[in-house]
Enzyme design. Sequence first.
Site, PDB file in Angstrom:
ATOM      1  N   ARG A 113       0.810  -1.206   0.000  1.00  0.00           N
ATOM      2  CA  ARG A 113       0.000   0.000   0.000  1.00  0.00           C
ATOM      3  C   ARG A 113       0.855   1.274   0.000  1.00  0.00           C
ATOM      4  O   ARG A 113       0.532   2.261  -0.648  1.00  0.00           O
ATOM      5  CB  ARG A 113      -0.887  -0.026   1.256  1.00  0.00           C
ATOM      6  CG  ARG A 113      -2.015   0.917   1.162  1.00  0.00           C
ATOM      7  CD  ARG A 113      -3.117   0.653   2.156  1.00  0.00           C
ATOM      8  NE  ARG A 113      -4.183   1.602   1.861  1.00  0.00           N
ATOM      9  CZ  ARG A 113      -5.114   1.389   0.947  1.00  0.00           C
ATOM     10  NH1 ARG A 113      -5.129   0.259   0.275  1.00  0.00           N
ATOM     11  NH2 ARG A 113      -6.023   2.306   0.702  1.00  0.00           N
ATOM     12  N   ASP A 143      -7.966  15.424   5.265  1.00  0.00           N
ATOM     13  CA  ASP A 143      -6.935  15.282   6.306  1.00  0.00           C
ATOM     14  C   ASP A 143      -6.624  13.801   6.450  1.00  0.00           C
ATOM     15  O   ASP A 143      -6.994  13.000   5.591  1.00  0.00           O
ATOM     16  CB  ASP A 143      -7.380  15.949   7.619  1.00  0.00           C
ATOM     17  CG  ASP A 143      -8.555  15.238   8.271  1.00  0.00           C
ATOM     18  OD1 ASP A 143      -8.992  14.165   7.763  1.00  0.00           O
ATOM     19  OD2 ASP A 143      -9.053  15.736   9.284  1.00  0.00           O
ATOM     20  N   ASN A 197     -12.233  16.661  -1.132  1.00  0.00           N
ATOM     21  CA  ASN A 197     -12.956  15.417  -1.404  1.00  0.00           C
ATOM     22  C   ASN A 197     -14.446  15.730  -1.446  1.00  0.00           C
ATOM     23  O   ASN A 197     -14.932  16.561  -0.687  1.00  0.00           O
ATOM     24  CB  ASN A 197     -12.692  14.392  -0.300  1.00  0.00           C
ATOM     25  CG  ASN A 197     -13.478  13.101  -0.506  1.00  0.00           C
ATOM     26  OD1 ASN A 197     -13.483  12.527  -1.600  1.00  0.00           O
ATOM     27  ND2 ASN A 197     -14.155  12.646   0.536  1.00  0.00           N
ATOM     28  N   THR A 198     -15.150  15.080  -2.356  1.00  0.00           N
ATOM     29  CA  THR A 198     -16.605  15.200  -2.349  1.00  0.00           C
ATOM     30  C   THR A 198     -17.198  13.893  -1.842  1.00  0.00           C
ATOM     31  O   THR A 198     -16.776  12.805  -2.242  1.00  0.00           O
ATOM     32  CB  THR A 198     -17.167  15.588  -3.729  1.00  0.00           C
ATOM     33  OG1 THR A 198     -18.594  15.662  -3.638  1.00  0.00           O
ATOM     34  CG2 THR A 198     -16.778  14.618  -4.830  1.00  0.00           C
ATOM     35  N   HIS A 199     -18.175  14.029  -0.937  1.00  0.00           N
ATOM     36  CA  HIS A 199     -18.751  12.860  -0.268  1.00  0.00           C
ATOM     37  C   HIS A 199     -20.280  12.945  -0.328  1.00  0.00           C
ATOM     38  O   HIS A 199     -20.856  14.017  -0.081  1.00  0.00           O
ATOM     39  CB  HIS A 199     -18.281  12.819   1.195  1.00  0.00           C
ATOM     40  CG  HIS A 199     -18.812  11.631   1.932  1.00  0.00           C
ATOM     41  ND1 HIS A 199     -18.307  10.354   1.750  1.00  0.00           N
ATOM     42  CD2 HIS A 199     -19.806  11.516   2.837  1.00  0.00           C
ATOM     43  CE1 HIS A 199     -18.979   9.511   2.511  1.00  0.00           C
ATOM     44  NE2 HIS A 199     -19.900  10.189   3.187  1.00  0.00           N
ATOM     45  N   ILE A 235      -8.554   4.860   0.207  1.00  0.00           N
ATOM     46  CA  ILE A 235      -8.017   5.782   1.213  1.00  0.00           C
ATOM     47  C   ILE A 235      -6.556   6.052   0.900  1.00  0.00           C
ATOM     48  O   ILE A 235      -5.760   5.129   0.698  1.00  0.00           O
ATOM     49  CB  ILE A 235      -8.179   5.177   2.618  1.00  0.00           C
ATOM     50  CG1 ILE A 235      -9.674   5.082   2.941  1.00  0.00           C
ATOM     51  CG2 ILE A 235      -7.457   6.016   3.665  1.00  0.00           C
ATOM     52  CD1 ILE A 235     -10.008   4.206   4.100  1.00  0.00           C
ATOM     53  N   ASP A 260     -12.890  10.971   5.686  1.00  0.00           N
ATOM     54  CA  ASP A 260     -13.980  11.947   5.569  1.00  0.00           C
ATOM     55  C   ASP A 260     -14.111  12.825   6.818  1.00  0.00           C
ATOM     56  O   ASP A 260     -15.222  13.229   7.192  1.00  0.00           O
ATOM     57  CB  ASP A 260     -15.321  11.241   5.282  1.00  0.00           C
ATOM     58  CG  ASP A 260     -15.279  10.443   3.984  1.00  0.00           C
ATOM     59  OD1 ASP A 260     -14.578  10.869   3.046  1.00  0.00           O
ATOM     60  OD2 ASP A 260     -15.922   9.386   3.923  1.00  0.00           O
ATOM     61  N   GLY A 320      -7.781  11.534   8.356  1.00  0.00           N
ATOM     62  CA  GLY A 320      -8.871  10.622   8.680  1.00  0.00           C
ATOM     63  C   GLY A 320      -9.711  10.279   7.459  1.00  0.00           C
ATOM     64  O   GLY A 320      -9.452  10.739   6.343  1.00  0.00           O
TER      65      GLY A 320
HETATM   66  C1  GAR Z   1     -19.995  10.518  -5.834  1.00  0.00           C
HETATM   67  O1  GAR Z   1     -21.311  10.552  -5.340  1.00  0.00           O
HETATM   68  C2  GAR Z   1     -19.016  10.713  -4.702  1.00  0.00           C
HETATM   69  O2  GAR Z   1     -19.465  11.555  -3.705  1.00  0.00           O
HETATM   70  C3  GAR Z   1     -18.878   9.318  -4.197  1.00  0.00           C
HETATM   71  O3  GAR Z   1     -18.819   8.531  -5.344  1.00  0.00           O
HETATM   72  C4  GAR Z   1     -19.627   9.139  -6.339  1.00  0.00           C
HETATM   73  C5  GAR Z   1     -18.830   9.192  -7.610  1.00  0.00           C
HETATM   74  O4  GAR Z   1     -19.641   9.511  -8.682  1.00  0.00           O
HETATM   75  N1  GAR Z   1     -17.731   9.194  -3.374  1.00  0.00           N
HETATM   76  C6  GAR Z   1     -17.715   8.479  -2.253  1.00  0.00           C
HETATM   77  O5  GAR Z   1     -18.657   7.818  -1.878  1.00  0.00           O
HETATM   78  C7  GAR Z   1     -16.425   8.549  -1.495  1.00  0.00           C
HETATM   79  N2  GAR Z   1     -16.610   8.071  -0.161  1.00  0.00           N
HETATM   80  P1  GAR Z   1     -19.015   9.873 -10.101  1.00  0.00           P
HETATM   81  O6  GAR Z   1     -17.944   8.829 -10.393  1.00  0.00           O
HETATM   82  O7  GAR Z   1     -20.151   9.778 -11.058  1.00  0.00           O
HETATM   83  O8  GAR Z   1     -18.436  11.242 -10.001  1.00  0.00           O
END
Ligand code: GAR
Length: 302
Positions: free
Chosen positions: A78, A154, A120-122, A105, A158, A156
């Site tokens: 990793r 960071d 990051n987008t969650h 991760i 999310d 962690g």
């Molecule tokens: C998105 O909804 C993003 O937030 C999520 O994966 C999807 C990707 O969609 N990410 C996570 O769940 C990370 N923990 P996409 O490939 O169509 O952009």
Amino acid sequence: MQTPSGHPVESTSAARVVVLVSGAGSNLAALLAAHDDAGYGARVVGVVSDKADAGGLDLAREAGVAAVVVAPGDFADRAAWNEAVAQAVDVFRPDLVVLAGFMRILGPAFVGRFAGRTLNTHPALLPSFPGAHGVRDALAYGVRVTGCTVHVVDDGVDTGPIVAQVAVPVEDGDDESSLHERIKVAERALLVETVGRVAREGLRVDGRRVVLGLSAGASVRRRGALARVGGSRSCSQLLLGTGTPGAPVLGPHGGGGGLNVPVLGLKAVYTGIHVSKSRHVSSWASSWLAWVLGSDNGGLSR
Ligand code: GAR
């Protein structure tokens, strides 16, 4: 200006954004749709994926953006993979790194290298429902409102300071798929808006709070000084890319001078160039790669 192979080299004064994807890449697509607008202030210059079949890679190539695969299976452990991802991102000299559906991760070595400039987008309203199944977990819990979060990465999972959030109501009859699709509509808009604002205005992290805008003393340059977080790391640490949260990111690409791609040490496909794992790139190839990838889209896939 042209590359040695005759491809046009684009130049930009926009912030250089590298996007990491594992899947379909609809968030990446939204960024690519926004970045041609000169006023947007950010431009996707590279895409990195852990999966060779990620749809996001095709989207990148179609848009003329260099795309790289760094698959964990190609590395001994990793830590080696993590380092390879960091190197792959670094090649593009990013001002900002965006994890958009990147489902692995990244370790402290990566996070530290791009500290304060990785978002990051969650698909949930953090701190609720972190992890790989944010939509499923929210639905299972029975919440009536969930949503999406863009946060600074960071160490962690999310847990980083929150930049922006949007709420999305859960409807009767929603399943994971229908809810996720509605969240993704909101998420794309939020991500595009947030990345643009961070690029144009700068970002400052103050404890758990994130402040955007010049008034926050965040950014004195439109590019480069995108992120400034309180702390006391020295300039040389920043130049070496060893800044951590708490370090001001001072110059373009973390302040590193010049172009330098001496060792890629990873399996990467820069839209036409295949660099084998752990192979040192010869000096001519290194200079050529550096020169070409120093452009905004590499010009390689044109
Ligand atoms: C998105 O909804 C993003 O937030 C999520 O994966 C999807 C990707 O969609 N990410 C996570 O769940 C990370 N923990 P996409 O490939 O169509 O952009």
